[in-house]
Design an enzyme around this catalytic site. Structure first.
Site, PDB file in Angstrom:
ATOM      1  N   ASP A  71       0.872  -1.175   0.000  1.00 43.18           N
ATOM      2  CA  ASP A  71       0.000   0.000   0.000  1.00 43.18           C
ATOM      3  C   ASP A  71       0.909   1.224   0.000  1.00 43.18           C
ATOM      4  OD1 ASP A  71      -1.687   2.125   0.530  1.00 43.18           O
ATOM      5  OD2 ASP A  71      -2.933   1.012   1.935  1.00 43.18           O
ATOM      6  N   TYR A 170      -4.589  17.652  -9.849  1.00 41.86           N
ATOM      7  CA  TYR A 170      -3.896  16.799 -10.819  1.00 41.86           C
ATOM      8  C   TYR A 170      -2.719  17.546 -11.445  1.00 41.86           C
ATOM      9  CZ  TYR A 170      -3.070  13.863 -14.932  1.00 41.86           C
ATOM     10  OH  TYR A 170      -2.484  13.081 -15.885  1.00 41.86           O
TER      11      TYR A 170
END
Length: 314
Positions: A71, A170
């Site tokens: 993760d 982004y």
């Protein structure tokens, strides 16, 4: 020249670009550690994809693959990944591809909303795994590569680092990925470790394919007309890993179609991938000007300095 004996890490390789990159590295003979949150995929995931599936495909192409459940939002998982590679490979690491990303669904769900109407959590969703983790992985990789006096690190970025694309978080993240490559390269150069930022063009990932199947937007479909496969970026990275003059590219942004032209690469279906610098490609993205595309030759391109003006802040 194959990559047999090279030790690689590709983060986020259960599907999409990460999977395509890992498959091409495997085909070139490399030993690859691939990462993802689960080994067998997430239950109910409509797109599917798993580390075990990717690993099996890599092995079938002649590579050696070690899938690692990791993760990338957890610092301890990242540290354990690099410690494992260091231990199992006698302190060797030749290539790191920072590709892990956790924001695809969140970006889709908030597309078209101004930043103040999006949840504040969008920042962490986009830029934790997609930026902070890239830096962490780079730090761990540098600790292995610097003593051995060689290595290549690749950040998978996009043209969103140049001008607005999708949303604010982004674009900030992608420009930071590009700057990370440039600034880390300054400090890594004297140790013969290269760091580049890779810009694929529009890519036909599993997610994009699923969206286009139900999309009624002609503009959206036009954007992905002639899109590169998930493996084309992998072909480019293989070529970079084989390049004995790779240090001349360190610190730079590299576009996959431009690398295709330089290294004489074609996509897996034999196509030459068009560059976003081509005037005909740019006009072809707009339904109103797409008809002009076929009349202009591929060699008419925007120079890099003009292309970069879109990102000028002065």
């Amino acid at each position: 020249m194959s990559l047999t004996g090279r030790i690689c890490i590709v983060t986020g390789a259960s599907r999409g670009l990460g999977k395509g990159i890992a498959l091409q590295l495997g085909e070139a003979g490399a030993t690859i550690y691939i990462t993802g949150r689960t080994l067998t995929g997430r239950p109910g995931d409509p797109i599917g994809g798993s580390l075990t599936t990717t690993a099996n495909e890599i092995e079938s192409r002649g590579g050696k693959c070690i899938p690692v459940q990791c993760d990338h939002s957890k610092d301890e998982d990242v540290a354990a990944l690099f410690e494992r590679v260091k231990t199992e490979q006698n302190g060797r690491l030749d290539l790191l591809v920072n590709n892990a990303y956790a924001a695809v669904n969140a970006i889709s769900e908030n597309l078209g909303k101004p930043f103040w109407e999006q949840p504040l959590s969008i920042w962490d969703t986009v830029n934790n795994v997609g930026l902070r983790n890239h830096y962490m992985c780079t730090v761990h990789a540098a600790k292995i590569m610097v003593p051995q006096k060689h290595g290549l690190i690749v950040n998978v970025s996009s043209a969103g680092g140049l001008s607005y694309l999708f949303n604010v978080a982004y674009g900030i993240g992608k420009e930071a990925c590009d700057r990370m490559a440039a600034d880390c390269a300054v400090e890594l150069r004297k140790h013969n470790v290269a760091f580049v930022s890779l810009w694929p063009g529009p890519v036909m990932t599993e997610h994009v394919d699923q969206v286009l199947q139900t999309s009624k937007s002609e503009k959206q479909k036009q954007l992905f007309d002639g899109a590169e496969s998930v493996e084309f970026a992998g072909k480019c990275i293989v070529a970079l890993a084989k390049d004995t003059n790779i240090m001349s590219k360190s610190g730079r942004i590299l576009m996959t179609p431009e690398l295709g032209l330089e290294y004489n690469l074609r996509d897996v279906d034999g196509r030459v991938i068009n560059s976003m610098r081509q005037i005909n490609w740019i006009l072809g993205r707009n339904p109103n000007t797409a008809w002009v595309q076929k009349w202009l030759p591929n060699f008419i391109r925007l120079p890099f300095w003009m292309f970069a003006l879109r990102g000028s802040k002065f």
